[in-house]
Design a protein around this motif. Structure first.
Motif, PDB file in Angstrom:
ATOM      1  N   SER A   1      56.348  41.895  45.292  1.00  0.00           N
ATOM      2  CA  SER A   1      56.013  43.357  45.518  1.00  0.00           C
ATOM      3  C   SER A   1      55.319  44.183  44.408  1.00  0.00           C
ATOM      4  N   ASP A   2      54.914  43.435  43.350  1.00  0.00           N
ATOM      5  CA  ASP A   2      54.574  44.090  42.051  1.00  0.00           C
ATOM      6  C   ASP A   2      53.239  43.748  41.684  1.00  0.00           C
ATOM      7  N   VAL A   3      52.381  43.465  42.679  1.00  0.00           N
ATOM      8  CA  VAL A   3      51.131  42.513  42.422  1.00  0.00           C
ATOM      9  C   VAL A   3      50.032  43.472  41.558  1.00  0.00           C
ATOM     10  N   PRO A   4      50.100  45.096  41.777  1.00  0.00           N
ATOM     11  CA  PRO A   4      49.609  45.799  40.915  1.00  0.00           C
ATOM     12  C   PRO A   4      49.764  45.647  39.519  1.00  0.00           C
ATOM     13  N   ASP A   5      51.006  45.348  39.237  1.00  0.00           N
ATOM     14  CA  ASP A   5      51.535  45.300  37.692  1.00  0.00           C
ATOM     15  C   ASP A   5      51.153  43.960  37.323  1.00  0.00           C
TER      16      ASP A   5
ATOM     17  N   ALA B   1      32.299  47.357  34.760  1.00  0.00           N
ATOM     18  CA  ALA B   1      31.490  47.364  36.158  1.00  0.00           C
ATOM     19  C   ALA B   1      32.243  47.094  37.335  1.00  0.00           C
ATOM     20  N   GLY B   2      33.181  46.385  37.483  1.00  0.00           N
ATOM     21  CA  GLY B   2      33.840  46.172  38.700  1.00  0.00           C
ATOM     22  C   GLY B   2      34.649  47.339  39.417  1.00  0.00           C
TER      23      GLY B   2
ATOM     24  N   ALA C   1      48.476  42.759  34.059  1.00  0.00           N
ATOM     25  CA  ALA C   1      48.673  41.914  32.874  1.00  0.00           C
ATOM     26  C   ALA C   1      47.684  40.771  32.933  1.00  0.00           C
ATOM     27  N   ALA C   2      46.935  40.446  33.982  1.00  0.00           N
ATOM     28  CA  ALA C   2      45.987  39.378  33.953  1.00  0.00           C
ATOM     29  C   ALA C   2      44.885  39.542  33.189  1.00  0.00           C
ATOM     30  N   ASP C   3      44.246  38.465  32.697  1.00  0.00           N
ATOM     31  CA  ASP C   3      42.995  38.331  31.971  1.00  0.00           C
ATOM     32  C   ASP C   3      41.863  38.102  32.837  1.00  0.00           C
ATOM     33  N   VAL C   4      42.092  37.280  33.966  1.00  0.00           N
ATOM     34  CA  VAL C   4      41.145  36.995  34.864  1.00  0.00           C
ATOM     35  C   VAL C   4      41.727  36.923  36.246  1.00  0.00           C
ATOM     36  N   PHE C   5      41.157  37.503  37.362  1.00  0.00           N
ATOM     37  CA  PHE C   5      41.568  36.972  38.615  1.00  0.00           C
ATOM     38  C   PHE C   5      40.719  35.891  39.171  1.00  0.00           C
ATOM     39  N   LEU C   6      41.181  35.239  39.874  1.00  0.00           N
ATOM     40  CA  LEU C   6      40.519  34.215  40.407  1.00  0.00           C
ATOM     41  C   LEU C   6      40.798  33.927  42.010  1.00  0.00           C
ATOM     42  N   LEU C   7      39.727  33.862  42.749  1.00  0.00           N
ATOM     43  CA  LEU C   7      39.805  33.485  44.283  1.00  0.00           C
ATOM     44  C   LEU C   7      38.720  32.593  44.737  1.00  0.00           C
ATOM     45  N   ALA C   8      39.385  31.468  45.270  1.00  0.00           N
ATOM     46  CA  ALA C   8      38.533  30.470  45.604  1.00  0.00           C
ATOM     47  C   ALA C   8      38.402  29.872  47.097  1.00  0.00           C
TER      48      ALA C   8
ATOM     49  N   ALA D   1      39.360  47.191  41.134  1.00  0.00           N
ATOM     50  CA  ALA D   1      39.861  48.638  40.766  1.00  0.00           C
ATOM     51  C   ALA D   1      40.718  48.505  39.393  1.00  0.00           C
ATOM     52  N   ALA D   2      41.372  47.381  39.075  1.00  0.00           N
ATOM     53  CA  ALA D   2      42.213  47.389  38.119  1.00  0.00           C
ATOM     54  C   ALA D   2      41.331  46.869  36.673  1.00  0.00           C
ATOM     55  N   ALA D   3      40.052  46.713  36.738  1.00  0.00           N
ATOM     56  CA  ALA D   3      39.048  46.520  35.939  1.00  0.00           C
ATOM     57  C   ALA D   3      39.387  45.101  35.404  1.00  0.00           C
TER      58      ALA D   3
END
Length: 401
Positions: A284-288, A374-375, A292-299, A314-316
């Protein structure tokens, strides 16, 4: 008096679709009297609770049960619904709802397609893999002739339902193009791209990492999505070893569950990657975690217009994703992230290119920061929930005149 609009999904796992409906409800309730119908399930019940908290009238109706269409007809008649808005996570969802709305005499029916039509997106030789899944024919792989016959039947059934619909909203141009290809009249189609609400803030990246008990030197590659063939976890797994050989401080954090989880866990164990692939389950804490993430990955192998990518931008966060309908309309290659060719449903594909794309922002913090900034600016400029709701309301008003 405000027009009465019923939002509807018959999905028992309305994840992204559910978030879209809630966002739409929050934005539209000043102009319309809203209700929401969805079937009973753990995630469905949570959706209804959240909608009720917004002041939306709710009903838990499972349209797959005997006599359930009659129950929905009675609800729509009682509420005096003037426009029925069905949301379909996949093409085959929502048929009973559309029929019930027409039986109840609802004057206007709208249907939103949240995913590109698969047979218009996948090559013919991959369709047997798509249908040989936990959702369709898990016990055997269909022959090419059986696949062709099934696709024809499914498309015919879909077009019969669309005859009952006044407008089909598509969440991206890619989704629209896929439904044009299967025969939907262009005059019925409207594109309203997904949008999200501005972030209300959350914990710092340091606190989020602390909750995960990660040392500061670890670099998080975050993926969020159900563990199903369409989300590309098999393809990612083929790239993990290549990434961690170059960057052993990387850790792949997978949020979500699904029918492929057991297979994926076994694959990670067999490849000796337990230290680098973490299964986080439902969170339930995906925004958090985004913070914390350095990269977001969707394949993904197919999409509509993924909300989770909008949330990451939106979280840059720099985004690495596959070049599929919807996603490629959000992520601008080498501006907000990196796009690579998708893998196949069985996980094969150019895992070297995927690994190289993941390594770019991991190895170049300046580049990662530029992509992230930019994102964020792109989402704020073009993918707001206010714009999405305004364009949806324009479709409503057109039909309610």
């Amino acid at each position: 008096m405000k027009p009465a609009v019923c939002l509807f999904t018959d999905s028992t796992a309305p994840s992204g679709v559910g978030e879209h409906i809630l966002t739409l409800a929050d934005e539209l309730q000043e102009s319309f009297t809203l209700s929401l119908v969805c079937p009973p399930s753990p995630s469905g019940s949570r959706l209804l609770e959240r909608a009720h908290a917004l002041g939306v009238r709710t009903a838990e109706i499972h349209v797959g049960r005997p006599d359930s269409e009659a129950e929905l007809v009675a609800f729509l008649s009682d509420v005096r619904v003037e426009l029925f808005h069905c949301h379909a996570g996949v093409m085959i969802e929502g048929y009973a709802g559309v029929r019930a709305a027409r039986q109840a005499g609802v004057p206007a029916v709208v249907r939103t397609e949240h995913l590109a039509e698969p047979s218009a997106v996948f090559p013919t030789d991959e369709l047997p893999d798509l249908l040989h899944s936990p959702y369709h024919h898990p016990d055997r792989r269909l022959s090419d002739a059986e696949v062709a016959e099934l696709v024809t039947v499914l498309q015919r059934e879909y077009l019969d339902v669309v005859e009952l619909v006044d407008r089909v909203i598509c969440v991206s141009e890619g989704v629209r193009d896929s439904f044009l290809e299967v025969g939907v009249e262009q005059a019925k189609l409207r594109v309203v791209r997904n949008g999200i609400r501005p972030s209300r803030g959350g914990v710092s990246a340091e606190n989020a990492r602390g909750r995960l008990h990660l040392p500061p030197e670890r670099r998080i590659v975050l993926s969020v999505g159900r563990m199903v063939e369409l989300k590309g976890h098999r393809f990612i797994l083929g790239a993990v070893d290549k990434v961690v050989r170059s960057r052993p401080e990387a850790v792949f954090l997978w949020v979500g569950t699904g029918p492929l989880e057991t297979e994926l866990r076994e694959g990670v164990r067999m490849m000796g990657l337990d230290e680098w692939v973490w299964f986080a389950g439902e969170r339930s804490d995906v925004p958090d975690l985004m913070a914390a993430a350095d990269v977001f990955l969707l394949a993904s192998t197919v999409e509509g217009l993924p909300l989770v990518v909008l949330e990451a931008m939106a979280a840059a966060r720099p985004v690495v994703a596959t070049r599929v309908p919807g996603t490629s309309e959000v992520v601008i290659d080498d501006v907000t992230g990196r796009l690579v060719e998708r893998g196949r449903l069985d996980g094969t594909g150019d895992t070297d290119a995927l690994a190289a794309a993941i390594l770019e922002p991991l190895e170049d913090r300046k580049l990662a920061s530029a992509w992230g900034s930019a994102g964020r600016a792109r989402v704020q400029r073009e993918f707001s929930s206010e714009r999405m709701a305004r364009q949806t309301a324009e479709v409503y008003v057109e039909l309610l005149r």
